[in-house]
Design a protein around this motif. Structure first.
Motif, short mmCIF file in Angstrom:
data_model
loop_
_atom_site.label_atom_id
_atom_site.label_comp_id
_atom_site.label_asym_id
_atom_site.label_seq_id
_atom_site.Cartn_x
_atom_site.Cartn_y
_atom_site.Cartn_z
N GLN A 155 0.83 -1.20 0.00
CA GLN A 155 0.00 0.00 0.00
C GLN A 155 0.87 1.26 0.00
O GLN A 155 0.67 2.16 -0.82
N VAL A 156 1.80 1.31 0.94
CA VAL A 156 2.64 2.50 1.08
C VAL A 156 3.53 2.68 -0.14
O VAL A 156 3.70 3.79 -0.66
N PHE A 157 4.09 1.59 -0.64
CA PHE A 157 4.97 1.64 -1.81
C PHE A 157 4.25 2.25 -3.01
O PHE A 157 4.77 3.17 -3.66
N GLY A 163 3.67 9.47 -6.02
CA GLY A 163 4.04 10.84 -5.68
C GLY A 163 3.39 11.40 -4.44
O GLY A 163 3.53 12.59 -4.13
N GLU A 164 2.67 10.57 -3.67
CA GLU A 164 2.07 11.06 -2.43
C GLU A 164 3.15 11.28 -1.37
O GLU A 164 4.11 10.52 -1.29
N SER A 165 2.97 12.32 -0.58
CA SER A 165 3.92 12.59 0.51
C SER A 165 3.65 11.68 1.69
O SER A 165 2.59 11.05 1.78
N VAL A 166 4.62 11.63 2.61
CA VAL A 166 4.46 10.81 3.80
C VAL A 166 3.24 11.25 4.60
O VAL A 166 2.47 10.42 5.10
N SER A 167 3.04 12.56 4.72
CA SER A 167 1.89 13.06 5.49
C SER A 167 0.57 12.73 4.79
O SER A 167 -0.42 12.38 5.44
N GLU A 168 0.54 12.83 3.47
CA GLU A 168 -0.68 12.48 2.72
C GLU A 168 -1.02 11.01 2.90
O GLU A 168 -2.19 10.65 3.10
N ILE A 169 -0.02 10.16 2.83
CA ILE A 169 -0.25 8.72 2.99
C ILE A 169 -0.74 8.44 4.41
O ILE A 169 -1.67 7.65 4.62
N GLY A 170 -0.13 9.10 5.39
CA GLY A 170 -0.57 8.92 6.76
C GLY A 170 -2.03 9.29 6.94
O GLY A 170 -2.79 8.56 7.59
N ASN A 171 -2.44 10.41 6.35
CA ASN A 171 -3.84 10.83 6.44
C ASN A 171 -4.76 9.83 5.76
O ASN A 171 -5.83 9.48 6.29
N ASN A 172 -4.37 9.37 4.58
CA ASN A 172 -5.22 8.46 3.82
C ASN A 172 -5.35 7.09 4.47
O ASN A 172 -6.40 6.45 4.40
N LEU A 173 -4.28 6.64 5.10
CA LEU A 173 -4.29 5.30 5.72
C LEU A 173 -4.54 5.36 7.22
O LEU A 173 -4.54 4.32 7.89
N SER A 195 15.71 6.54 -2.67
CA SER A 195 14.89 7.75 -2.68
C SER A 195 13.51 7.44 -3.23
O SER A 195 13.27 6.38 -3.83
N ASN A 196 12.59 8.39 -3.05
CA ASN A 196 11.24 8.24 -3.61
C ASN A 196 11.29 8.17 -5.13
O ASN A 196 10.50 7.45 -5.75
N ALA A 197 12.20 8.94 -5.72
CA ALA A 197 12.32 8.92 -7.18
C ALA A 197 12.73 7.52 -7.66
O ALA A 197 12.23 7.03 -8.69
N GLU A 198 13.62 6.88 -6.92
CA GLU A 198 14.04 5.53 -7.30
C GLU A 198 12.92 4.52 -7.05
O GLU A 198 12.79 3.53 -7.78
#
Length: 211
Positions: A155-157, A163-173, A195-198
């Protein structure tokens, strides 16, 4: 009578599956949904036996909905739908609780057989998925690293790769930023990137990002 729900964000796909099931007298369509949020809302009101669930949905993904179903509707059987071949996602979905995995180009006979199989409490494994599973059990499967991710890690991956930020993912999950950051660190290590880009590049390279 088996009650079926079809969850896919494309109307034409839902219509295609509905047409495939139209002549089966023991199957009825309980509802259709075009998003994960809509599916979760419908499940609160509509009893369903088998959920046909698209892996790639806007907002709450198929992985998110699968996790919700496992927590709140344990008796509901889930067949994951995907445009990707089994090599991409099948083992990861089966490992994380799905009762079967179907490519969207399956024919009506396979669809109906899969529905009836999982409704009886058994797993539906296509010939290719069974082959992949056998290779894994015998140590012959050298598949990509993402196949070993847990449901939450996957899910997080996928969200980080989109392109979701850590805070956005935290809110969504509904998880803390610290928890998501821990998952991110674990993902970087497991997938061998820095990195997130990788992470996004890995997802694109392995065909995991869906338009």
């Amino acid at each position: 009578m088996l009650r079926i729900a079809i969850v896919d964000d494309h109307k034409i796909v839902r219509a295609g599956f509905r047409d495939m099931l139209a002549e089966e007298l023991d199957l009825s369509i309980a509802f259709e949904a075009g998003s994960g949020e809509e599916a979760i809302e419908q499940l609160r009101a509509q009893p369903v036996d088998v959920l046909l669930l698209d892996l790639s949905l806007p907002g709450q993904s198929g992985v998110d909905v699968l996790k919700h179903v496992k927590q709140r509707h344990q008796a509901l059987r889930v067949l994951m739908l995907s445009g990707f071949p089994e090599e991409r996602y099948a083992l990861a979905m089966i490992r994380n609780g799905a009762d079967g995995y179907l490519c969207k180009d399956c024919d009506a006979e396979e669809l109906v057989r899969a529905i009836r199989t999982v409704a009886q409490g058994r797993r539906h494994l296509s010939a290719r998925t069974a082959e992949l599973l056998a290779e894994e059990l015998t140590g012959g499967n050298t598949g990509p690293a993402h196949e070993q991710l847990s449901e939450r890690e996957l899910q997080v991956f996928l969200r980080l790769a989109r392109g979701e930020s850590v805070s956005e993912i935290g809110n969504n999950l509904h998880l803390s930023v610290k928890t998501i950051s821990t998952y991110r660190s674990r993902l970087l290590e497991k997938l061998g990137v820095s990195s997130n880009a990788e992470l996004a590049a890995y997802a694109i390279r392995n065909g995991l990002l869906v338009e």
